[in-house]
Design an enzyme around this catalytic site. Structure first.
Site, short mmCIF file in Angstrom:
data_model
loop_
_atom_site.label_atom_id
_atom_site.label_comp_id
_atom_site.label_asym_id
_atom_site.label_seq_id
_atom_site.Cartn_x
_atom_site.Cartn_y
_atom_site.Cartn_z
N ASN A 51 -2.11 -39.72 8.26
CA ASN A 51 -2.77 -38.48 8.74
C ASN A 51 -1.79 -37.44 9.27
O ASN A 51 -2.01 -36.25 9.12
CB ASN A 51 -3.87 -38.81 9.75
CG ASN A 51 -3.35 -39.50 10.98
OD1 ASN A 51 -2.27 -40.08 10.98
ND2 ASN A 51 -4.12 -39.46 12.05
N SER B 217 -5.25 -48.41 12.17
CA SER B 217 -6.56 -48.88 12.61
C SER B 217 -6.45 -50.09 13.56
O SER B 217 -5.44 -50.81 13.56
CB SER B 217 -7.40 -49.26 11.39
OG SER B 217 -6.80 -50.32 10.70
N GLU C 192 -0.38 -47.85 18.54
CA GLU C 192 -1.20 -46.63 18.70
C GLU C 192 -2.37 -46.78 17.74
O GLU C 192 -2.22 -46.52 16.55
CB GLU C 192 -0.38 -45.39 18.34
CG GLU C 192 0.79 -45.11 19.24
CD GLU C 192 0.38 -44.64 20.61
OE1 GLU C 192 -0.82 -44.36 20.83
OE2 GLU C 192 1.26 -44.58 21.48
N CYS D 280 -6.73 -39.47 15.23
CA CYS D 280 -7.20 -40.56 16.08
C CYS D 280 -7.82 -40.06 17.38
O CYS D 280 -8.64 -40.75 17.97
CB CYS D 280 -6.08 -41.55 16.35
SG CYS D 280 -4.60 -40.77 16.98
P1 NAD Z 1 -6.27 -49.02 6.62
O1 NAD Z 1 -6.58 -49.84 7.82
O2 NAD Z 1 -6.32 -49.65 5.27
O3 NAD Z 1 -4.82 -48.37 6.76
C1 NAD Z 1 -4.43 -47.66 7.91
C2 NAD Z 1 -2.89 -47.60 7.90
O4 NAD Z 1 -2.36 -48.89 8.11
C3 NAD Z 1 -2.31 -47.14 6.57
O5 NAD Z 1 -1.23 -46.30 6.86
C4 NAD Z 1 -1.82 -48.41 5.89
O6 NAD Z 1 -0.69 -48.18 5.06
C5 NAD Z 1 -1.44 -49.25 7.08
N1 NAD Z 1 -1.60 -50.68 6.87
C6 NAD Z 1 -2.72 -51.32 6.42
N2 NAD Z 1 -2.51 -52.66 6.40
C7 NAD Z 1 -1.25 -52.86 6.85
C8 NAD Z 1 -0.45 -54.02 7.09
N3 NAD Z 1 -0.93 -55.27 6.89
N4 NAD Z 1 0.81 -53.86 7.55
C9 NAD Z 1 1.30 -52.63 7.81
N5 NAD Z 1 0.60 -51.50 7.61
C10 NAD Z 1 -0.66 -51.61 7.16
O7 NAD Z 1 -7.28 -47.82 6.65
P2 NAD Z 1 -7.36 -46.46 5.88
O8 NAD Z 1 -8.68 -46.41 5.16
O9 NAD Z 1 -6.13 -46.09 5.13
O10 NAD Z 1 -7.43 -45.55 7.15
C11 NAD Z 1 -8.61 -45.50 7.92
C12 NAD Z 1 -8.45 -46.07 9.29
O11 NAD Z 1 -7.10 -46.04 9.69
C13 NAD Z 1 -9.19 -45.18 10.26
O12 NAD Z 1 -10.45 -45.69 10.53
C14 NAD Z 1 -8.32 -45.16 11.48
O13 NAD Z 1 -8.77 -46.08 12.42
C15 NAD Z 1 -7.00 -45.66 11.03
N6 NAD Z 1 -5.95 -44.67 11.19
C16 NAD Z 1 -5.57 -44.39 12.45
C17 NAD Z 1 -4.58 -43.47 12.66
C18 NAD Z 1 -4.12 -43.13 14.04
O14 NAD Z 1 -3.50 -42.12 14.24
N7 NAD Z 1 -4.36 -43.98 15.05
C19 NAD Z 1 -3.99 -42.83 11.59
C20 NAD Z 1 -4.43 -43.13 10.29
C21 NAD Z 1 -5.40 -44.09 10.10
#
Ligand code: NAD
Length: 474
Positions: free
Chosen positions: A151, A228, A249, A283
């Site tokens: 994001n 997440s 975070e 977030c």
């Molecule tokens: P997701 O959970 O699949 O991925 C979120 C992020 O985590 C991505 O960047 C992904 O590359 C990374 N990721 C996923 N599994 C991982 C692992 N096992 N090891 C390391 N990195 C991993 O979800 P999505 O559909 O891409 O994003 C949606 C959710 O992600 C949202 O609901 C939100 O909660 C969260 N998110 C939060 C922030 C934040 O700033 N806190 C930013 C982006 C996404």
């Protein structure tokens, strides 16, 4: 004009050469932008080795010299901001104006870490005997591994890299594969600023495979993740099993409470625009709106009227204020949340469906009369949906605001000092904004409860990247 994608390992930018490659797509047009090389096992081993080797050099580099290199990298990012922002808009989708602001904020974060890195002090504790000296030293923890989201692809990575490098640590970063350009541009700025080889490494691949491989290595001493809650808990358990330090975070579900003595028209218009920044994929985006019943109708009408006027489209086009969502999964999730709320009796006042455009666009959406059981009130939407809920009692609304396991941001709008004080004392959140919203480098940013561990920015920023060592000398 899209960034040339690469891995960055031991001071070298690596492309293709037989590696698996992933196509990067523009979420506004669904057109391909470039190919992202995935790191092989040998690449990951090389990144670990080079970060480990570079640590002994970087740890012993005087803070003033480390600061100089961070500052130079910040200057280069500032000079290149237009190109970097264009690439971020192309792969992430946010309007160009927001992407430029992301680069500028990233520059400020890097400058803050360059300055604060020169002020990492120990202390002398008065001894019980005159010929004894008692000292507390702060030392860098070692090699860090950072996993950053899509994001704010540059902004989220800079916070972790600035903190690690400013503290004297070295780092391996894996950003989100969907939006890699900002991190590659960051690596180029550090490279051109003269950062010694191996201090910063950038890898890409299948997220779970890379995180499991890096976290299993004894070389990695600190783990930092933004994303997440479920992924954060998974990585925290991997890190915890090996007693690695961590910063998490994670997500939020921010309450925005509007009391009847606030400036309603101003607050409604401001919140409607703020909600749609980065299409709601932030977030700390407000996601549960509690409005006092006396001003509810006025708030709803101004909020909807403002959202209706927001120009949606390709972020590179003039005047566009909201772009697409980052990928198809997010559009599907928005639709599920709306359908669930509607099926339970909610009213869809605005939007509620994907837009008839080629990319991943979802309409700004306003829901009212949302029943308590609806998923939108419990699960993080991370998109352009605003549920508006009436309240009439301060204690009840504060209880409701605190009722979820999240604890990241919260917002209060009131002209009463007593209400502001009561609410900011009661809210279970790492961030409380009263009538004001801004995220700046010199203030700490982080969540409590399920929303995370540790702070980024502010004087707290290095805490997780430093060991405390006590030396007693007789
Ligand atoms: P997701 O959970 O699949 O991925 C979120 C992020 O985590 C991505 O960047 C992904 O590359 C990374 N990721 C996923 N599994 C991982 C692992 N096992 N090891 C390391 N990195 C991993 O979800 P999505 O559909 O891409 O994003 C949606 C959710 O992600 C949202 O609901 C939100 O909660 C969260 N998110 C939060 C922030 C934040 O700033 N806190 C930013 C982006 C996404």
């Amino acid at each position: 004009m899209y960034e040339q994608l690469a891995l960055y390992i031991d001071g070298e930018f690596l492309t293709g050469n037989g590696r698996t490659e992933q196509q990067i797509i523009n979420p506004a047009t669904l057109e391909p932008l470039g190919l992202l090389p995935h790191a092989s096992r040998a690449d990951l081993d090389q990144a670990l080795l080079s970060a480990h080797r570079a640590f002994s050099l970087w740890r012993d580099t005087p803070a003033v010299e480390r600061s100089r290199i961070l500052r130079r990298a910040a200057e280069l990012l500032r000079e290149r901001r237009r190109d970097i922002a264009t690439s971020i808009t192309l792969d992430e989708g946010k309007p160009l104006r927001e992407a430029i602001s992301e680069v500028q904020t990233s520059v400020e974060h890097l400058e803050w870490h360059a300055e604060e890195g020169r002020r990492i002090y120990g202390r002398i504790i008065p001894p019980r005997s005159l010929n004894v000296r008692q000292m507390v030293l702060r030392e860098p923890v070692g090699v860090c591994a950072a996993f950053t989201p899509w994001n704010f692809p540059l902004g989220q990575a800079i916070r972790k890299v600035g903190a690690a490098l400013g503290a004297g640590c070295t780092i391996i970063v894996k950003g989100a594969e969907e939006c890699p350009s900002g991190i590659v541009a960051m690596a180029r700025a550090f490279h051109d600023a003269g950062l010694p080889h191996g201090v910063l490494n950038v890898v890409w691949g299948v997220p779970s495979e890379i995180s499991e491989y890096l976290l299993a290595s004894p070389i990695v001493r600190q783990v930092s993740f933004t994303g997440s809650v479920p992924v954060g808990k998974h990585l925290a358990s991997l890190a915890g099993a090996q007693m690695k330090r961590m910063t998490m975070e994670l997500g939020g579900h921010a309450p925005a409470i509007v009391f009847d003595d606030a400036d309603i028209d101003h607050t409604a218009a401001m919140l409607a625009r703020y909600k749609l920044r980065n299409s709601g994929q932030i977030c700390i985006s407000p996601s549960r709106f509690f409005i006092h019943e006396k001003v509810y109708d006025q708030f709803v009408s101004r909020f909807v009227e403002t959202m209706r006027t927001v120009k949606i489209g390709n972020g590179l086009e003039d005047g566009v204020e909201m772009g697409p969502l980052v990928h198809q999964r997010r559009v599907e999730w928005m639709q599920q949340l709306v359908d669930d709320a509607r099926s339970r009796g909610a009213t869809v006042l605005l939007g509620g469906k994907r837009l008839d455009l080629p990319g991943h666009f979802f309409a700004p959406t306003v829901l009212t009369e949302v029943p308590q059981q609806a998923r939108i009130l419990h699960e993080e939407p991370f998109g352009p949906i605003a549920p508006l809920i009436r309240f009439n009692d301060t204690d009840d609304v504060l209880r409701e605001a605190n009722s979820l396991p999240y604890g990241l941001a919260s917002y209060v709008f009131t002209n009463s000092i007593a209400t502001a004080t009561k609410a900011s004392n009661a809210l279970e959140a790492g961030l409380v904004y009263v009538n004001q919203i801004a995220v700046v480098a010199e203030t700490p940013f982080g969540g409590i409860k399920d929303s995370g561990i540790g702070s980024e920015g502010g004087a707290e920023t290095f805490d997780c990247y430093l060991n405390t060592k006590y030396v007693m000398q007789g």
